[in-house]
Design a protein around this motif. Structure first.
Motif, PDB file in Angstrom:
ATOM      1  N   MET A 134       0.952  -1.118  -0.620  1.00  0.00           N
ATOM      2  CA  MET A 134       0.497   0.250  -0.225  1.00  0.00           C
ATOM      3  C   MET A 134       0.848   1.570  -0.059  1.00  0.00           C
ATOM      4  O   MET A 134       0.490   2.057  -0.544  1.00  0.00           O
ATOM      5  N   ILE A 190      -8.743   1.943   3.504  1.00  0.00           N
ATOM      6  CA  ILE A 190      -7.887   0.164   2.982  1.00  0.00           C
ATOM      7  C   ILE A 190      -7.375  -0.413   3.683  1.00  0.00           C
ATOM      8  O   ILE A 190      -6.420  -0.196   4.922  1.00  0.00           O
ATOM      9  N   ALA A 243      -5.229  -3.118   5.258  1.00  0.00           N
ATOM     10  CA  ALA A 243      -4.150  -3.375   4.103  1.00  0.00           C
ATOM     11  C   ALA A 243      -3.879  -4.651   6.173  1.00  0.00           C
ATOM     12  O   ALA A 243      -2.304  -4.731   6.004  1.00  0.00           O
ATOM     13  N   LEU A 282      -4.102  -3.306  -6.422  1.00  0.00           N
ATOM     14  CA  LEU A 282      -4.467  -1.719  -5.160  1.00  0.00           C
ATOM     15  C   LEU A 282      -4.925  -0.926  -6.617  1.00  0.00           C
ATOM     16  O   LEU A 282      -6.621  -0.319  -6.196  1.00  0.00           O
TER      17      LEU A 282
END
Lengths: 169, 269
Positions: free
Chosen positions: A47, A75, A77, A143
């Protein structure tokens, strides 16, 4: 007619654009998806790489913020442990609506290889998820693709207040 | 509610093992073979009871009484030069003999030797803390308590270190199931939403390969999107997929309309 004068009658010369409220609101929303910095494990490295100069999330309007109150998309992650579960719920509640969640990587999707007592078997047990992103860990391109898919999803939604706020319960 | 399974036989093996198999043993030797260790052992034996001592992989292993652990470690640190406690923890032998084995791995930088102090305690028996001797024992003893449930006396802050404070059970015991007991399975649901939410959220899906295409709550359906919670089996799904392209296309790119498309069969055309 002088060259410097704008010919309003020609195509594209009109200083008027016709659109619908839904479209223009969703255009704004989808192109400024500020993401909550939420690196929990190794997916967080991918990320971060997506945010850095090589993959450059800024050109999508995705800027990582360190505060849930300034972000639209979370997000997730990495691996979510059961000890941490209440904090992800708290951070999700602190985000302003409309808000979206991308579950990044196998661990966030299903618990992944951590089929153990201490790992939450998928963040969708805690918060509603919009997009599941497979991979262990997904590459930054994946992503990017997920963010583009989320943008498309947002553009297909209604922008009005009648939109039901997403809750797990 | 999940079906209750007794937790006392989770160590049982379901696979075949050779009855005549003898696991290779690490060879041991006498303490007298090493002059440094022999002197150390003599110093320990002068003050404390030693039930067994030997050398294995160039390290001396000494079995002592559990109540002597503080005294032995103090002697080792102050008089024999073993100034570091590099590791300590417990080993679960409850199924075999109803006891925990506590070990202290010591290191002497001046002698360039490693030494292991071991002792056995019963399941509910407490052991003295050595955290005033070695700072590293502070967190090690907390971890030992957290993972094994061994009680440590005189510890300055005896709380769980890895698991949440309100956790039930000690996960590194052999009797603890790997995927958690019922408390662990519902921990995050109970804590965040309360026990009433168990029925709504449902049990954990432990099969990580499971995909339910009719589940509109957990699975987002790209292309054939339906509202969250929509019953696909009863109401059917949209026949035609959603098109994510912009209406009218974008700059220089026309929108692809499937009905207007022509499939060319003659490749040489």
């Amino acid at each position: 007619m002088a060259q410097h004068q704008v010919n309003y009658t020609q195509d594209g010369g009109l200083p008027v654009a016709l659109t619908s409220i839904d479209k223009i609101v969703n255009w704004g929303r989808s192109n400024s998806l500020w993401a909550l910095t939420y690196g929990l494990a190794c997916c967080g490295i991918e990320m971060m790489a997506s945010g850095a100069s090589r993959y450059d999330f800024d050109r999508f309007g995705t800027i990582f913020r360190a505060s849930p109150r300034q972000s639209e998309v979370m997000i997730v992650a990495g691996t979510l442990t059961k000890k941490h579960a209440e904090f992800i719920k708290r951070l999700y509640d602190q985000m302003a609506e409309p808000r979206w969640v991308i579950s990044m990587g196998s661990c966030a999707n299903t618990g992944g290889m951590f089929n153990t007592y201490a790992t939450v078997q998928g963040v969708d047990r805690i918060i509603p998820v919009d997009l599941y992103l497979p991979g262990c860990a997904p590459r930054p391109e994946t992503l990017q693709y997920a963010v583009m898919m989320l943008q498309k999803k947002i553009r297909s939604e209604k922008a009005g207040k009648s939109q039901r706020p997403k809750r797990l319960l | 509610m999940r079906a209750y399974k007794p937790k006392d036989d989770v160590q049982k093996k379901s696979y075949y093992t050779d009855r005549y198999w003898v696991a290779p043993q690490v060879p041991t030797s006498q303490v007298e073979d090493d002059a440094v260790f022999a002197a150390d052992l003599a110093a320990i034996k002068a003050k404390f009871d030693v039930s067994e001592a030997y050398i294995q992989v160039e390290q001396m292993v000494v079995y002592i009484k559990p109540e002597d652990n503080y005294g032995v470690l103090e002697l080792l640190r102050d008089e024999l030069g073993y100034t570091q406690l590099s590791e300590m923890s417990a080993i679960d032998w409850i199924a075999k003999q109803g006891q925990f084995e506590i070990f202290y791995q010591m290191l002497s930088m001046s002698k360039r030797k490693r030494l292991r102090i071991k002792c056995f305690i019963d399941e509910k028996q407490a052991i003295n803390s050595v955290s005033t001797l070695f700072r590293s024992a502070d967190w090690s003893e907390r971890e030992m308590y957290d993972m094994m449930g061994t009680i440590v006396n005189n510890h300055p802050y005896m709380k769980r270190i890895l698991m949440p404070d309100d956790w039930e059970g000690h996960p590194l015991r052999k009797t603890y199931p790997l995927q958690g007991d019922e408390f662990a399975a519902w921990y995050e649901v109970d804590r965040i939403y309360g026990k009433e939410a168990r029925d709504i959220i449902g049990p954990e899906i432990r099969d990580s390969a499971e995909v339910d295409r009719f589940d509109s709550k957990r699975f987002s359906r790209l292309g054939h999107e339906v509202p969250m919670g929509y019953d696909i089996k009863a109401n059917g799904e949209p026949e035609k997929g959603l098109e994510y392209q912009e209406e009218g296309g974008v700059f220089m790119i026309e929108k692809f309309v499937e009905d207007d498309a022509v499939i060319i069969k003659d490749r040489k055309r």
